[in-house]
Design an enzyme around this catalytic site. Structure first.
Site, short mmCIF file in Angstrom:
data_model
loop_
_atom_site.label_atom_id
_atom_site.label_comp_id
_atom_site.label_asym_id
_atom_site.label_seq_id
_atom_site.Cartn_x
_atom_site.Cartn_y
_atom_site.Cartn_z
N MET A 14 -22.97 -1.67 -10.16
CA MET A 14 -21.51 -1.55 -10.16
C MET A 14 -20.86 -2.80 -10.72
O MET A 14 -19.91 -2.72 -11.53
CB MET A 14 -21.01 -1.30 -8.73
CG MET A 14 -21.21 0.11 -8.23
SD MET A 14 -20.13 1.32 -9.03
CE MET A 14 -18.54 0.90 -8.27
N ARG A 34 -25.85 -14.44 -6.91
CA ARG A 34 -26.64 -15.31 -6.04
C ARG A 34 -28.01 -15.61 -6.65
O ARG A 34 -28.48 -16.74 -6.62
CB ARG A 34 -26.78 -14.67 -4.66
CG ARG A 34 -27.56 -15.50 -3.67
CD ARG A 34 -27.33 -15.03 -2.24
NE ARG A 34 -27.49 -13.60 -2.07
CZ ARG A 34 -27.32 -12.97 -0.90
NH1 ARG A 34 -26.95 -13.66 0.17
NH2 ARG A 34 -27.48 -11.66 -0.82
N THR A 35 -28.66 -14.58 -7.20
CA THR A 35 -29.90 -14.79 -7.96
C THR A 35 -29.48 -15.08 -9.39
O THR A 35 -29.14 -14.18 -10.15
CB THR A 35 -30.80 -13.55 -7.89
OG1 THR A 35 -31.04 -13.22 -6.53
CG2 THR A 35 -32.11 -13.80 -8.62
N ALA A 77 -21.48 -4.89 1.61
CA ALA A 77 -20.51 -5.02 2.70
C ALA A 77 -21.14 -5.68 3.91
O ALA A 77 -22.35 -5.65 4.12
CB ALA A 77 -19.98 -3.64 3.08
N LYS A 183 -10.31 4.43 1.02
CA LYS A 183 -11.62 4.61 0.38
C LYS A 183 -12.61 5.21 1.37
O LYS A 183 -13.43 6.07 1.01
CB LYS A 183 -12.14 3.27 -0.14
CG LYS A 183 -13.56 3.31 -0.71
CD LYS A 183 -13.67 4.28 -1.88
CE LYS A 183 -14.94 4.07 -2.70
NZ LYS A 183 -16.19 4.13 -1.97
N ASN A 187 -14.56 8.76 1.01
CA ASN A 187 -15.99 8.96 1.13
C ASN A 187 -16.34 10.02 2.17
O ASN A 187 -17.30 10.76 2.01
CB ASN A 187 -16.69 7.64 1.47
CG ASN A 187 -16.78 6.72 0.27
OD1 ASN A 187 -16.02 6.84 -0.70
ND2 ASN A 187 -17.70 5.78 0.31
N LYS A 260 -24.74 5.60 3.38
CA LYS A 260 -24.45 4.17 3.48
C LYS A 260 -23.44 3.84 4.57
O LYS A 260 -22.99 2.72 4.69
CB LYS A 260 -23.97 3.65 2.13
CG LYS A 260 -25.07 3.65 1.08
CD LYS A 260 -24.65 2.93 -0.19
CE LYS A 260 -25.81 2.83 -1.16
NZ LYS A 260 -25.44 2.14 -2.42
N ARG A 287 -26.69 15.40 7.64
CA ARG A 287 -27.55 14.38 7.05
C ARG A 287 -28.52 13.82 8.09
O ARG A 287 -29.70 13.58 7.80
CB ARG A 287 -26.72 13.26 6.43
CG ARG A 287 -25.89 13.72 5.24
CD ARG A 287 -25.40 12.55 4.41
NE ARG A 287 -24.47 12.98 3.38
CZ ARG A 287 -24.08 12.22 2.36
NH1 ARG A 287 -24.53 10.98 2.26
NH2 ARG A 287 -23.24 12.67 1.46
#
Length: 475
Positions: A14, A34-35, A77, A183, A187, A260, A287
């Site tokens: 994203m 970060r990496t 998050a 948001k 979802n 998620k 789910r």
């Protein structure tokens, strides 16, 4: 060196696609991950030939940004967001802006808005929907938080968002965690839409014994009408894809669904606010049930039920297909009805001024639940901004009236055949409960008063007066 207009932290899929989108719209961008090897890979790969600036430390990243600094976090998050805020704070100045573009819980966003405002930093919880494709070509963006930051980021966010009829699918949502809240509800509705589509598929596949190719054609046809949507479109595409042996790839996928957490958050919040979000709740539970694969396999060998496949005449085939279509459309109306009821209650609870028609416009393009259907929601709230429920709007009343026979036929036939349709059934049960002037909660209140002296109101007395009866002494 010329400074960047905006900075982005987090170069997962994203983040990378949003970075390219921002660059395409003429904004100079600095990125950090970060990496740090990911920064080099991105600059030398997908971002090669662009003006995107790669940085290798927080200090370098912040120093490249024009003041007031505008920083978009595209990280996981939760604790990771707080971690990056802590890393950034020593290098920021009063008036700098942090935008969280991940799927953060709205309560966390409200906390961060308040704590950072005390430090002079502007925080925006910015819901972004559309997946990889949307991020690259134009997502739906739902910003909220400290409104002081909106004028500074409006041009960027609206430029990179999806457009429908020339209008950006991005507008100010509200204070505190409102952007991430909307948001979250988006979802939750997405969970519901996907569950309903899966139930339609299972009914057609197991009840009518249609082939995957036949069902793909049906979904393509449905996408030409009132069910036109991104999810219906991609479902028809998915069903056409073959594995290396020529069989449908969908049949080779393990039937355990992941998540998620945002759908679960929506269901939890509905319980907190007392809103009957039954369809989305069932979608979340479905789910959970899918994840019990080993138990379901054992149960399939010992638990009995009717044969899912039922006999029908050639003339009945089209009638059943139409009935399933009507069940899907009617249930979709209920899903959005419940989602908007939840947002309305949240606005009252959290003192937000939500523009419900504007939210529908933001969802028309770029996001996962984009559909033709949303224009009707916009029109409903344009006619009556104080609309209590979509079911009280003329258009949706007529739509339910036109489809409920097929809806009822599908649910009853599914139950008779042992085909699980928790979404269709929950939606129908909600509708029937909502249209009842009287429900048996009077008996429930009597039971509560009997065993716990919880009292009750009477229909022949003014509201607000409570009574107790000594039930055990009579009857």
């Amino acid at each position: 060196m010329e400074k960047a207009d905006v900075g982005l932290i987090g170069l997962a899929v994203m983040g990378q696609n949003l970075a390219l989108n921002i660059n395409d719209h003429g904004f100079r961008l600095a990125v950090f991950n970060r990496t740090t090897s990911k920064v080099d890979d991105f600059i030398n790969g997908a971002a090669s030939g662009t003006a995107i600036i790669g940085t290798h430390s927080i200090e370098e990243f912040v120093s490249t940004l024009e003041s007031p600094r505008r920083i978009l976090l595209m990280v996981k998050a939760g604790k990771v967001v707080d971690h990056f805020i802590e890393l950034l704070l020593p290098h920021l100045e009063t008036g700098d802006i942090i935008m969280d573009g991940g799927n953060s819980l709205y309560k966390d966003t409200t906390r961060r808005v308040k704590s950072l405002e005390a430090l002079g930093i502007i925080y925006l919880g910015t819901g972004i929907s559309g997946g990889e494709e949307g991020a690259r070509n134009g997502p739906s963006i739902m910003p909220g938080g400290n409104k002081k930051g909106w004028p500074h980021v409006k041009g960027i966010l609206q430029s990179i968002s999806a457009k429908v009829d020339g209008e950006p699918c991005c507008g100010w949502i509200g204070e505190q965690g409102a952007g991430h809240y909307v948001k979250m509800v988006h979802n939750g509705i997405e969970y519901g839409d996907m569950q309903l589509i899966c139930e339609a598929y299972q009914f057609l596949r197991e009840g009518l014994s249609l082939s995957v190719d036949e069902i793909a054609d049906i979904f393509s046809q449905w996408n030409e009408g009132e069910l036109n949507s991104y999810l219906i479109e991609i479902t028809s595409h998915i069903l056409r894809v073959k594995d290396t042996d020529g069989e449908p790839l969908v049949d080779k996928i393990l039937d355990t669904a992941g998540q998620k957490g945002t759908g679960k958050w929506t269901a939890i919040n509905s319980l907190e606010l007392g809103i009957p979000l039954t369809l989305i709740g069932e979608a979340v539970f479905a789910r959970f049930l899918s994840a019990l694969k080993s138990e379901r396999v054992k149960a399939s060998k010992v638990l009995s039920g009717p044969d899912a496949t039922f006999e029908y005449s050639a003339a009945d085939k089209e009638n059943y297909i139409t009935a399933v279509k009507e069940a899907l459309y009617a249930s979709k109306i209920i899903s959005y009805t419940q989602g908007y009821m939840l947002m309305r209650e949240a606005a009252n609870e959290y003192k937000w001024n939500l523009n419900y028609g504007g939210i529908a416009l933001m969802w028309r393009g770029g996001c996962i639940i984009r559909s033709r259907f949303l224009e009707s929601i916009k029109q409903a709230y344009s006619k009556n901004p104080e609309l209590e429920s979509l079911l009280l709007d003329d258009f949706f009343q007529q739509a339910i009236a036109a489809t409920q026979n097929g809806w009822r036929k599908t649910v009853s036939r599914a139950i008779e055949s042992g085909i699980p349709v928790p979404g269709f059934a929950a939606a129908l049960t909600f509708y029937d409960g909502y249209r009842m002037a009287s429900v048996p909660a009077n008996l429930l209140q009597a039971q509560r008063d009997y065993f716990g002296a919880h009292t009750f109101e009477r229909i022949d007395k003014p509201r607000g007066q409570f009574f107790h009866h000594e039930w055990a002494n009579e009857g």
